[in-house]
Design a protein around this motif. Structure first.
Motif, PDB file in Angstrom:
ATOM      1  N   TRP A  70       0.861  -1.188   0.000  1.00  0.00           N
ATOM      2  CA  TRP A  70       0.000   0.000   0.000  1.00  0.00           C
ATOM      3  C   TRP A  70       0.895   1.235   0.000  1.00  0.00           C
ATOM      4  O   TRP A  70       1.686   1.430   0.924  1.00  0.00           O
ATOM      5  N   VAL A  71       0.784   2.062  -1.028  1.00  0.00           N
ATOM      6  CA  VAL A  71       1.591   3.271  -1.133  1.00  0.00           C
ATOM      7  C   VAL A  71       0.872   4.411  -0.417  1.00  0.00           C
ATOM      8  O   VAL A  71      -0.300   4.692  -0.693  1.00  0.00           O
ATOM      9  N   VAL A  72       1.591   5.073   0.489  1.00  0.00           N
ATOM     10  CA  VAL A  72       1.035   6.199   1.232  1.00  0.00           C
ATOM     11  C   VAL A  72       1.289   7.507   0.486  1.00  0.00           C
ATOM     12  O   VAL A  72       0.408   8.363   0.368  1.00  0.00           O
ATOM     13  N   ALA A  87       3.846   0.829 -12.078  1.00  0.00           N
ATOM     14  CA  ALA A  87       3.959   1.931 -11.127  1.00  0.00           C
ATOM     15  C   ALA A  87       2.748   1.870 -10.203  1.00  0.00           C
ATOM     16  O   ALA A  87       1.599   1.863 -10.672  1.00  0.00           O
ATOM     17  N   VAL A  88       2.992   1.780  -8.915  1.00  0.00           N
ATOM     18  CA  VAL A  88       1.930   1.667  -7.915  1.00  0.00           C
ATOM     19  C   VAL A  88       1.856   2.985  -7.161  1.00  0.00           C
ATOM     20  O   VAL A  88       2.866   3.467  -6.640  1.00  0.00           O
ATOM     21  N   PRO A  90      -0.658   5.902  -4.590  1.00  0.00           N
ATOM     22  CA  PRO A  90      -1.635   5.931  -3.496  1.00  0.00           C
ATOM     23  C   PRO A  90      -3.037   5.553  -3.979  1.00  0.00           C
ATOM     24  O   PRO A  90      -3.484   6.015  -5.035  1.00  0.00           O
ATOM     25  N   GLY A  91      -3.690   4.698  -3.220  1.00  0.00           N
ATOM     26  CA  GLY A  91      -5.018   4.210  -3.587  1.00  0.00           C
ATOM     27  C   GLY A  91      -5.009   2.867  -4.269  1.00  0.00           C
ATOM     28  O   GLY A  91      -6.060   2.228  -4.408  1.00  0.00           O
ATOM     29  N   ASP A  92      -3.821   2.413  -4.708  1.00  0.00           N
ATOM     30  CA  ASP A  92      -3.706   1.115  -5.367  1.00  0.00           C
ATOM     31  C   ASP A  92      -3.303   0.041  -4.351  1.00  0.00           C
ATOM     32  O   ASP A  92      -2.486   0.295  -3.470  1.00  0.00           O
ATOM     33  N   VAL A  93      -3.856  -1.146  -4.502  1.00  0.00           N
ATOM     34  CA  VAL A  93      -3.417  -2.311  -3.731  1.00  0.00           C
ATOM     35  C   VAL A  93      -2.664  -3.242  -4.669  1.00  0.00           C
ATOM     36  O   VAL A  93      -3.209  -3.695  -5.672  1.00  0.00           O
ATOM     37  N   GLN A  94      -1.393  -3.490  -4.367  1.00  0.00           N
ATOM     38  CA  GLN A  94      -0.594  -4.417  -5.170  1.00  0.00           C
ATOM     39  C   GLN A  94      -0.431  -5.731  -4.415  1.00  0.00           C
ATOM     40  O   GLN A  94      -0.152  -5.744  -3.223  1.00  0.00           O
ATOM     41  N   ARG A  95      -0.612  -6.825  -5.137  1.00  0.00           N
ATOM     42  CA  ARG A  95      -0.417  -8.165  -4.574  1.00  0.00           C
ATOM     43  C   ARG A  95       0.539  -8.954  -5.442  1.00  0.00           C
ATOM     44  O   ARG A  95       0.347  -9.070  -6.650  1.00  0.00           O
ATOM     45  N   VAL A 134      -2.832  -5.741  -9.498  1.00  0.00           N
ATOM     46  CA  VAL A 134      -2.956  -4.421  -8.896  1.00  0.00           C
ATOM     47  C   VAL A 134      -4.416  -4.002  -8.994  1.00  0.00           C
ATOM     48  O   VAL A 134      -5.003  -4.024 -10.082  1.00  0.00           O
ATOM     49  N   VAL A 135      -4.994  -3.636  -7.875  1.00  0.00           N
ATOM     50  CA  VAL A 135      -6.339  -3.062  -7.858  1.00  0.00           C
ATOM     51  C   VAL A 135      -6.161  -1.547  -7.826  1.00  0.00           C
ATOM     52  O   VAL A 135      -5.657  -0.999  -6.834  1.00  0.00           O
ATOM     53  N   ARG A 136      -6.549  -0.884  -8.898  1.00  0.00           N
ATOM     54  CA  ARG A 136      -6.346   0.554  -9.003  1.00  0.00           C
ATOM     55  C   ARG A 136      -7.448   1.310  -8.273  1.00  0.00           C
ATOM     56  O   ARG A 136      -8.636   1.053  -8.465  1.00  0.00           O
ATOM     57  N   GLY A 137      -7.042   2.249  -7.442  1.00  0.00           N
ATOM     58  CA  GLY A 137      -7.998   3.140  -6.787  1.00  0.00           C
ATOM     59  C   GLY A 137      -9.084   2.401  -6.041  1.00  0.00           C
ATOM     60  O   GLY A 137     -10.273   2.654  -6.248  1.00  0.00           O
TER      61      GLY A 137
END
Length: 230
Positions: A70-72, A87-88, A90-95, A134-137
């Motif tokens: 999770w990018v802050v 590129a990940v 804020p608001g994106d969940v990367q797995r 990646v789940v965007r936003g």
């Protein structure tokens, strides 16, 4: 409900300051080992990472671990051996599901500081094919069920005074990414949690809640099992 609070200042300090990497570990990690603090539920790492522009982690391997990022603030550049280059923000969940083995690198390719939280969980099955998404936003309050585990991530962004329920689960991990909240149990005894603080809750039953003081961004892990090996 039993709760244990770990303050931001109690995290293990790691990284490489000379290379622009400041890492703060919630659990035993790398050269930091505490036999009484090796994980909670399925969670075995919760690292707060701060990377200066141009700093990062060179290509390295992982196996049989689910890595959620999770990018802050800033943007994280991710590349891996399965061909993903992302590129990940804020608001994106990367797995990254490492499965039978994957190599990846992470870097701050931008011109501003990067801050992100990276969480590692033990999967319920081992030796599977690597997976990436990646789940965007992600929308506020939308649960992200982590594949191959009995874990769900809840991202909550609360305005001042807004409340959210604590998930009903055997293990619940609350991490404050931004701001400040009050944690209330069934008895309504408020425990203040600030930025970087975390609460480990066991035997959670209905009635627990979090209330923002001045706004907050929270990562809540709902976990229904402990790791099972073999």
């Amino acid at each position: 409900m039993a709760q244990v609070v770990w303050r931001a200042e109690d995290r293990y300090r790691g990284g490489d300051p000379g290379a622009g990497i400041d890492t703060r570990h919630a659990f035993s990690f790398s050269g930091f080992y505490d036999p009484g603090n090796t994980g909670f539920g399925l969670l075995v790492a919760c690292n707060e990472e701060r990377l200066a522009p141009g700093a990062g982690f060179d290509t390295h391997p992982h196996r049989d671990v689910e890595i959620v990022t999770w990018v802050v603030e800033g943007a994280l550049e991710h590349t891996d051996s399965t061909g993903h280059a992302t590129a990940v923000r804020p608001g994106d969940v990367q797995r990254l599901g490492a499965g039978s083995g994957v190599r990846h690198s992470e870097r701050n390719a931008g011109t501003t500081p990067l801050r992100f939280v990276q969480m590692w969980l033990v999967p319920g099955v081992f030796g599977t094919a690597p997976e990436y998404e990646v789940v965007r936003g992600i929308a506020d309050g939308t649960p992200f069920a982590l594949p191959r585990t009995e874990a769900v991530l809840h991202v909550r962004r609360l305005a001042d005074g807004e409340r959210t329920a604590v998930p009903d689960a055997a293990y619940c991990y609350v991490h404050v990414a931004r701001g400040r909240v009050l944690l209330h149990g069934a008895a309504r005894d408020g425990t203040a949690l600030g930025e970087g603080d975390a609460a480990r809750l066991t035997g959670q039953q209905r009635g627990g809640e979090l209330r923002a003081e001045g706004g907050a961004e929270l990562l809540l892990w709902e976990m229904h099992a402990e790791p099972a090996y073999g």
